[in-house]
Scaffold this motif. Sequence first.
Motif, mmCIF file in Angstrom:
data_model
loop_
_atom_site.group_PDB
_atom_site.id
_atom_site.type_symbol
_atom_site.label_atom_id
_atom_site.label_comp_id
_atom_site.label_asym_id
_atom_site.label_seq_id
_atom_site.Cartn_x
_atom_site.Cartn_y
_atom_site.Cartn_z
ATOM 1 N N GLY A 184 68.535 60.625 44.868
ATOM 2 C CA GLY A 184 69.815 61.439 44.564
ATOM 3 C C GLY A 184 70.804 61.429 43.110
ATOM 4 N N HIS A 185 71.865 61.067 43.622
ATOM 5 C CA HIS A 185 72.521 61.204 42.248
ATOM 6 C C HIS A 185 73.671 59.581 42.135
ATOM 7 C CE1 HIS A 185 75.703 62.013 39.098
ATOM 8 N NE2 HIS A 185 76.675 61.402 39.892
ATOM 9 N N GLY A 186 72.912 59.011 40.981
ATOM 10 C CA GLY A 186 73.015 57.463 40.420
ATOM 11 C C GLY A 186 72.276 56.563 41.774
ATOM 12 N N GLU A 187 71.390 57.430 42.421
ATOM 13 C CA GLU A 187 69.976 56.819 42.685
ATOM 14 C C GLU A 187 69.166 56.062 42.023
ATOM 15 O OE1 GLU A 187 70.103 57.529 47.964
ATOM 16 O OE2 GLU A 187 68.867 58.864 45.817
ATOM 17 N N LEU A 188 68.930 55.147 41.988
ATOM 18 C CA LEU A 188 68.047 53.980 41.087
ATOM 19 C C LEU A 188 66.651 53.642 41.294
ATOM 20 C CD1 LEU A 188 70.420 51.686 39.349
ATOM 21 C CD2 LEU A 188 69.286 53.873 38.313
ATOM 22 N N THR A 189 65.646 53.379 41.045
ATOM 23 C CA THR A 189 63.796 52.964 40.983
ATOM 24 C C THR A 189 63.966 51.581 41.304
ATOM 25 O OG1 THR A 189 63.813 54.684 41.530
ATOM 26 C CG2 THR A 189 61.556 53.614 41.639
ATOM 27 N N LEU A 190 63.665 50.851 42.178
ATOM 28 C CA LEU A 190 63.042 48.754 41.635
ATOM 29 C C LEU A 190 62.092 49.313 41.890
ATOM 30 C CD1 LEU A 190 63.445 46.146 42.424
ATOM 31 C CD2 LEU A 190 63.652 46.422 45.041
ATOM 32 N N THR A 191 61.665 48.852 41.141
ATOM 33 C CA THR A 191 59.883 47.988 41.046
ATOM 34 C C THR A 191 59.314 46.616 41.532
ATOM 35 O OG1 THR A 191 59.558 50.755 39.952
ATOM 36 C CG2 THR A 191 57.484 49.305 39.669
#
Length: 262
Positions: A184-191
């Motif tokens: 979604g807007h503004g969401e980031l991905t943590l790996t």
Amino acid sequence: MPLLAIALTLLTAAVLVVDLARPGLAQPLREGVATVAAPAQSALAGWDDGRVRALTEERDALAAEVDRLQEQVRQQEQLRTLDRATTWGDHDLLPARVVAFAPATSPVGGRTVTIDVGARDGVETDQTVVAADGLVGRVLRVAPRSSDVLLLGDAGVVVGVRFGADGALGSVEARPVPGLPPRGHGELTLTALGDTQIRAGDEVSTLGSPDDRPYAARIALGTVTAVDPDRGQLGRTAVVTPHVDTDVLDLVAVVFTGRGDR
């Protein structure tokens, strides 16, 4: 004198109401109003345009001063909130106001905001920028009186992080990862680094960089809001919602660490 004018206006309105309702009763009241109003009308008639203009300018100046003081109080409260929130290590904060922005499609490159401090204030490239709720980004370019800040969430930004109660290692970025659900807007991905378990609700903070540039350590970044299904990727992944909404930035601060930044 303005209060007197208002009072006379209200009294005149009252006479009109009575006159409309009971015409016979209004005559004595009209005569009384005329008697009371005559001296005041004479006084008001003595006000020339210059006097009225001077009083209007004085009123406007006082209103502007009230607005300035209210803004000053609001900024001081924001600074106190910012200072209380930044409990991560030895540092100083240089307050700054966001005065412009550039979208990711800008020909200059990168999703940035411009702040009103620069080289004359001691700002240098690759310093961390924060808000009361956490990480904003890093200083990308510096001019004498302003600086451009590359925001967390720009497609080119990757931040080393720790997450969860044990401080597991990972990285956060905005660039879409093939095979993962859309963000979604503004969401980031943590790996995560390796096969470390990620849980919804895990807090994510910066890992830190050598000499605290471009990112100082232990700055709050966001919260894990959803964990992606395991699809055989090298590291587990999850959705991170940042603490700072970069769409509504106002007061921020440039971080000067305790290692001789200034």
